[in-house]
Structures are given as structure tokens and as C-alpha cells.
Design a protein around this motif. Sequence first.
Motif, PDB file in Angstrom:
ATOM      1  N   TYR A 145     -79.942 -71.373  -1.676  1.00  0.00           N
ATOM      2  CA  TYR A 145     -79.360 -72.635  -1.213  1.00  0.00           C
ATOM      3  C   TYR A 145     -77.965 -72.883  -1.803  1.00  0.00           C
ATOM      4  CZ  TYR A 145     -83.617 -74.283   1.092  1.00  0.00           C
ATOM      5  OH  TYR A 145     -84.677 -74.436   1.942  1.00  0.00           O
ATOM      6  N   VAL A 146     -77.772 -72.548  -3.075  1.00  0.00           N
ATOM      7  CA  VAL A 146     -76.509 -72.878  -3.740  1.00  0.00           C
ATOM      8  C   VAL A 146     -75.432 -71.818  -3.520  1.00  0.00           C
ATOM      9  CG1 VAL A 146     -77.009 -71.910  -6.040  1.00  0.00           C
ATOM     10  CG2 VAL A 146     -75.573 -73.945  -5.831  1.00  0.00           C
ATOM     11  N   THR A 147     -75.812 -70.588  -3.256  1.00  0.00           N
ATOM     12  CA  THR A 147     -74.854 -69.484  -3.116  1.00  0.00           C
ATOM     13  C   THR A 147     -73.752 -69.733  -2.083  1.00  0.00           C
ATOM     14  OG1 THR A 147     -76.343 -67.825  -4.008  1.00  0.00           O
ATOM     15  CG2 THR A 147     -74.649 -67.029  -2.504  1.00  0.00           C
ATOM     16  N   PRO A 148     -74.042 -70.312  -0.924  1.00  0.00           N
ATOM     17  CA  PRO A 148     -72.948 -70.532   0.036  1.00  0.00           C
ATOM     18  C   PRO A 148     -71.844 -71.478  -0.470  1.00  0.00           C
ATOM     19  CG  PRO A 148     -75.072 -70.708   1.136  1.00  0.00           C
ATOM     20  CD  PRO A 148     -75.355 -70.644  -0.337  1.00  0.00           C
ATOM     21  N   PHE A 149     -72.122 -72.228  -1.514  1.00  0.00           N
ATOM     22  CA  PHE A 149     -71.160 -73.213  -2.003  1.00  0.00           C
ATOM     23  C   PHE A 149     -70.535 -72.819  -3.346  1.00  0.00           C
ATOM     24  CE2 PHE A 149     -74.358 -75.288   0.603  1.00  0.00           C
ATOM     25  CZ  PHE A 149     -73.557 -75.841   1.576  1.00  0.00           C
ATOM     26  N   ALA A 150     -71.267 -72.130  -4.171  1.00  0.00           N
ATOM     27  CA  ALA A 150     -70.833 -71.833  -5.540  1.00  0.00           C
ATOM     28  C   ALA A 150     -69.944 -70.597  -5.598  1.00  0.00           C
ATOM     29  CB  ALA A 150     -72.050 -71.640  -6.435  1.00  0.00           C
ATOM     30  N   GLN A 151     -69.093 -70.552  -6.634  1.00  0.00           N
ATOM     31  CA  GLN A 151     -68.271 -69.359  -6.882  1.00  0.00           C
ATOM     32  C   GLN A 151     -69.112 -68.240  -7.481  1.00  0.00           C
ATOM     33  OE1 GLN A 151     -64.278 -69.492  -8.529  1.00  0.00           O
ATOM     34  NE2 GLN A 151     -64.424 -71.719  -8.556  1.00  0.00           N
ATOM     35  N   LYS A 152     -70.057 -68.626  -8.338  1.00  0.00           N
ATOM     36  CA  LYS A 152     -70.930 -67.653  -8.989  1.00  0.00           C
ATOM     37  C   LYS A 152     -72.228 -68.359  -9.337  1.00  0.00           C
ATOM     38  CE  LYS A 152     -71.138 -63.962 -12.301  1.00  0.00           C
ATOM     39  NZ  LYS A 152     -71.244 -62.906 -11.315  1.00  0.00           N
ATOM     40  N   VAL A 153     -73.335 -67.630  -9.232  1.00  0.00           N
ATOM     41  CA  VAL A 153     -74.650 -68.169  -9.558  1.00  0.00           C
ATOM     42  C   VAL A 153     -75.366 -67.177 -10.458  1.00  0.00           C
ATOM     43  CG1 VAL A 153     -76.865 -68.965  -8.635  1.00  0.00           C
ATOM     44  CG2 VAL A 153     -74.769 -69.318  -7.307  1.00  0.00           C
ATOM     45  N   VAL A 154     -75.921 -67.681 -11.565  1.00  0.00           N
ATOM     46  CA  VAL A 154     -76.709 -66.839 -12.460  1.00  0.00           C
ATOM     47  C   VAL A 154     -78.015 -67.542 -12.807  1.00  0.00           C
ATOM     48  CG1 VAL A 154     -74.664 -65.761 -13.487  1.00  0.00           C
ATOM     49  CG2 VAL A 154     -75.733 -67.710 -14.624  1.00  0.00           C
ATOM     50  N   SER A 155     -78.974 -66.771 -13.225  1.00  0.00           N
ATOM     51  CA  SER A 155     -80.214 -67.315 -13.755  1.00  0.00           C
ATOM     52  C   SER A 155     -80.043 -67.419 -15.264  1.00  0.00           C
ATOM     53  CB  SER A 155     -81.386 -66.386 -13.422  1.00  0.00           C
ATOM     54  OG  SER A 155     -82.573 -66.897 -13.987  1.00  0.00           O
ATOM     55  N   GLY A 156     -80.243 -68.608 -15.800  1.00  0.00           N
ATOM     56  CA  GLY A 156     -80.100 -68.794 -17.242  1.00  0.00           C
ATOM     57  C   GLY A 156     -79.372 -70.076 -17.563  1.00  0.00           C
ATOM     58  N   ASN A 157     -78.889 -70.156 -18.811  1.00  0.00           N
ATOM     59  CA  ASN A 157     -78.198 -71.359 -19.272  1.00  0.00           C
ATOM     60  C   ASN A 157     -76.678 -71.190 -19.133  1.00  0.00           C
ATOM     61  OD1 ASN A 157     -77.309 -69.826 -21.498  1.00  0.00           O
ATOM     62  ND2 ASN A 157     -79.101 -70.396 -22.683  1.00  0.00           N
ATOM     63  N   LEU A 158     -75.942 -72.171 -19.616  1.00  0.00           N
ATOM     64  CA  LEU A 158     -74.485 -72.117 -19.488  1.00  0.00           C
ATOM     65  C   LEU A 158     -73.873 -70.968 -20.292  1.00  0.00           C
ATOM     66  CD1 LEU A 158     -73.591 -75.920 -19.450  1.00  0.00           C
ATOM     67  CD2 LEU A 158     -73.623 -74.326 -17.528  1.00  0.00           C
ATOM     68  N   ASN A 159     -74.473 -70.610 -21.411  1.00  0.00           N
ATOM     69  CA  ASN A 159     -73.979 -69.469 -22.186  1.00  0.00           C
ATOM     70  C   ASN A 159     -74.162 -68.176 -21.386  1.00  0.00           C
ATOM     71  OD1 ASN A 159     -72.812 -68.566 -24.774  1.00  0.00           O
ATOM     72  ND2 ASN A 159     -74.694 -67.381 -24.872  1.00  0.00           N
ATOM     73  N   ASP A 160     -75.295 -68.059 -20.698  1.00  0.00           N
ATOM     74  CA  ASP A 160     -75.530 -66.891 -19.836  1.00  0.00           C
ATOM     75  C   ASP A 160     -74.486 -66.843 -18.723  1.00  0.00           C
ATOM     76  OD1 ASP A 160     -77.875 -66.174 -21.283  1.00  0.00           O
ATOM     77  OD2 ASP A 160     -79.071 -67.552 -20.064  1.00  0.00           O
ATOM     78  N   LEU A 161     -74.137 -68.005 -18.210  1.00  0.00           N
ATOM     79  CA  LEU A 161     -73.121 -68.088 -17.162  1.00  0.00           C
ATOM     80  C   LEU A 161     -71.770 -67.606 -17.682  1.00  0.00           C
ATOM     81  CD1 LEU A 161     -72.122 -68.995 -14.349  1.00  0.00           C
ATOM     82  CD2 LEU A 161     -71.880 -71.302 -15.301  1.00  0.00           C
ATOM     83  N   ALA A 186     -90.930 -66.133 -10.278  1.00  0.00           N
ATOM     84  CA  ALA A 186     -89.564 -65.601 -10.160  1.00  0.00           C
ATOM     85  C   ALA A 186     -88.891 -66.025  -8.860  1.00  0.00           C
ATOM     86  CB  ALA A 186     -89.584 -64.084 -10.273  1.00  0.00           C
ATOM     87  N   TRP A 187     -89.666 -66.126  -7.809  1.00  0.00           N
ATOM     88  CA  TRP A 187     -89.064 -66.465  -6.519  1.00  0.00           C
ATOM     89  C   TRP A 187     -88.465 -67.873  -6.500  1.00  0.00           C
ATOM     90  CZ3 TRP A 187     -90.965 -70.738  -4.207  1.00  0.00           C
ATOM     91  CH2 TRP A 187     -92.286 -71.104  -4.449  1.00  0.00           C
ATOM     92  N   ALA A 188     -88.888 -68.746  -7.396  1.00  0.00           N
ATOM     93  CA  ALA A 188     -88.379 -70.126  -7.401  1.00  0.00           C
ATOM     94  C   ALA A 188     -86.882 -70.165  -7.692  1.00  0.00           C
ATOM     95  CB  ALA A 188     -89.152 -70.976  -8.408  1.00  0.00           C
ATOM     96  N   ASN A 189     -86.442 -69.474  -8.738  1.00  0.00           N
ATOM     97  CA  ASN A 189     -85.006 -69.419  -9.046  1.00  0.00           C
ATOM     98  C   ASN A 189     -84.236 -68.728  -7.929  1.00  0.00           C
ATOM     99  OD1 ASN A 189     -85.249 -70.716 -11.489  1.00  0.00           O
ATOM    100  ND2 ASN A 189     -85.110 -68.877 -12.729  1.00  0.00           N
ATOM    101  N   ILE A 190     -84.831 -67.702  -7.380  1.00  0.00           N
ATOM    102  CA  ILE A 190     -84.169 -66.961  -6.301  1.00  0.00           C
ATOM    103  C   ILE A 190     -84.002 -67.861  -5.078  1.00  0.00           C
ATOM    104  CG2 ILE A 190     -84.331 -64.957  -4.777  1.00  0.00           C
ATOM    105  CD1 ILE A 190     -86.032 -63.633  -7.065  1.00  0.00           C
ATOM    106  N   LEU A 191     -85.026 -68.653  -4.780  1.00  0.00           N
ATOM    107  CA  LEU A 191     -84.950 -69.563  -3.643  1.00  0.00           C
ATOM    108  C   LEU A 191     -83.846 -70.605  -3.861  1.00  0.00           C
ATOM    109  CD1 LEU A 191     -86.089 -70.411  -0.897  1.00  0.00           C
ATOM    110  CD2 LEU A 191     -87.749 -71.846  -2.127  1.00  0.00           C
ATOM    111  N   VAL A 192     -83.763 -71.149  -5.066  1.00  0.00           N
ATOM    112  CA  VAL A 192     -82.680 -72.095  -5.375  1.00  0.00           C
ATOM    113  C   VAL A 192     -81.328 -71.412  -5.166  1.00  0.00           C
ATOM    114  CG1 VAL A 192     -81.594 -73.478  -7.191  1.00  0.00           C
ATOM    115  CG2 VAL A 192     -84.095 -73.474  -6.955  1.00  0.00           C
ATOM    116  N   ALA A 193     -81.232 -70.169  -5.598  1.00  0.00           N
ATOM    117  CA  ALA A 193     -79.972 -69.418  -5.441  1.00  0.00           C
ATOM    118  C   ALA A 193     -79.581 -69.268  -3.975  1.00  0.00           C
ATOM    119  CB  ALA A 193     -80.085 -68.056  -6.103  1.00  0.00           C
TER     120      ALA A 193
END
Length: 168
Positions: free
Chosen positions: A85-101, A76-83
Motif C-alpha cells: 500500500y505504501v510503496t506507490p507513495f514512498a521513496q523507500k520502504v523497509v521493515s524495521g525501525n528508523l535506525n534500520d531505515l 510476515a505477510w502483514a508487513n509485506i501487505l502494508v508495504a
Amino acid sequence: MDEIINRVTNSVLEVFDLEDYYPNGIRTQIDISQWLLEGFLLKEKDFREALKNHDWTQYQNHFVAIHCATDAIVPAWANILVATYVTPFAQKVVSGNLNDLETALYQDILPTLDYTPYQDKPVIIKGCSKKPVPESAYIMAVQKLQPIAKSIMYGEACSAVPLFKKAK
């Protein structure tokens, strides 16, 4: 010839179009399998190094879904770690696919809307969409409209499917 009258335009029928609330912006899916050994094995040191060296600025103002395209068992920590890094740049970040987004975006938007124009009126939730409105957004919309609308239909005025009618 008699004049053609658009009875839908002249009716009290209200159209609720989820596409009107579709947030503009780039949708991006980050596949973490790109940083796994052969797409399946997470070696923590290598994973962290790859994330550190990745250009995260490319996700500036994107809506991002983080997922793994392989059948790898990822902690679980792998997705969280990626988040992180990307959170400072993205408008929104979710775990899942584009439909989940898309679902998450509508979960943010629909509670903020003013539903009073639909009070005690027949409502059609517009069904045809050119944008990827997820089915879950229609369900969320029904939950917001049902307590206030006189009736709810789905589709287009010429071929609407009745979904709900308030008891008299």
C-alpha cells in the motif's frame, strides 16, 4: 603575535563526512499495531479493511519504516501487505525501525560514491553529526575506505582515534 596557522587545512588529511551524504526527506515509522485488535491480535479481514481505508497519500515522498511497537506475533505477510500500500507513495520502504531505515539508505548511497580522492591518503571519518547517521554507516564507510586509504581515523582532527594504518 605570530599568525595562527591551521595545520589541518594545510595537510593531506581528507575528511569523510557521512552527513554530507545524508538524504533529505521525511522519515516516517508506520506502526502496524494500530490496526491490530487491542494492539496484539491480527484479524485478517479487519486488518485488510483498515489498510484499504487508510490514507496512504500522506506518505508521499517519505522514507518509511514498517514495524510493530507491541510484542504481537505478526505473520510476515502483514508487513509485506502494508508495504504494497505504501510503496506507490514512498521513496523507500523497509521493515524495521528508523535506525534500520537509515542503515538501508546508506546501504544504497555508499556503494555509489567515488572514493578515488581518498586513495593513499590519511582519512578521518568525521564522528560528530547533527543528523542521525547510524553506526552501521560508519562500518560500511570503513569497508569502502580501508582498501584504498593510507590510514583511517575516527572523530575530529583535534582528537582523532586511529582505526587503521596500511602496512608499508
